[in-house]
Design an enzyme around this catalytic site. Structure first.
Site, short mmCIF file in Angstrom:
data_model
loop_
_atom_site.label_atom_id
_atom_site.label_comp_id
_atom_site.label_asym_id
_atom_site.label_seq_id
_atom_site.Cartn_x
_atom_site.Cartn_y
_atom_site.Cartn_z
CB VAL A 96 -0.92 0.02 1.24
CG1 VAL A 96 -1.77 1.28 1.28
CG2 VAL A 96 -1.80 -1.23 1.28
CB CYS A 97 1.54 3.83 -2.43
SG CYS A 97 2.52 5.33 -2.56
CG LEU A 98 -1.90 5.85 3.50
CD1 LEU A 98 -2.80 6.69 2.60
CD2 LEU A 98 -2.75 4.96 4.39
#
Length: 171
Positions: free
Chosen positions: A98-100
């Site tokens: 996840v790119c957060l």
């Protein structure tokens, strides 16, 4: 010589981490109804399952499941978050990463499990093609939003797109 041994420091760190995590979990009652957070095992609250079921936007009608692993360094290090399904999303790669930003460079100890869950909800409301992990999905989003929407619909029902079989995430 004097003071605390490294094993004592590790126990204190783990104890602090667990207390902070228990506080965070107790504070989750204000989450929107589209979110669920539960420990995988009540005896080990460091392994959580987060479920997001968007009620609006492109991903409406889906149920997205994330594994959250909280280390003994929490809250000084962010939890590890992975999507357990293969989904078509610019900010979630095919391995579930996840790119957060709050899970990386913007993490701060004052952030909480609730902050992470709200961040995941926001990814489904507003995918960010400018900071992608799935570069193919991001390129389609940027070049042809109608095709992107069609791809999301196809993949949410478990179809194959570009030789990749996606998981059926519809409720």
């Amino acid at each position: 010589m004097f003071g605390i041994s490294s094993s004592d420091e590790t126990r204190k760190s783990a104890s602090f981490s667990r207390l902070r995590l228990l506080k965070d979990l107790a504070d989750l009652n204000s989450l929107p109804s589209i979110c669920q957070v539960a420990p995988d095992d009540p005896a080990d609250v460091s392994h959580l399952t987060v479920t997001i079921s968007p009620d609006e936007g492109l991903y409406k009608g889906g149920r997205f499941v994330f594994s959250v692993i909280v280390s003994d360094e929490y809250p000084f290090s962010p939890p590890k978050v992975k999507c357990t399904q293969i989904i078509y999303h610019p900010n979630i790669d095919l391995n579930g990463n996840v790119c957060l930003n709050i899970l990386r460079e913007d993490w701060q100890p004052m952030l909480s499990i609730e902050t992470i869950v709200i961040g995941l909800v926001f990814l489904f409301k507003e995918p960010n093609p400018h900071d992608p992990l799935n570069h193919d999905a991001a390129a389609v989003y940027n070049q042809n939003i109608d095709l992107f929407k069609s791809n999301v619909e196809k993949t949410m029902v478990g179809r194959t797109l570009d030789n990749i079989k996606y998981d059926n995430v519809l409720i």
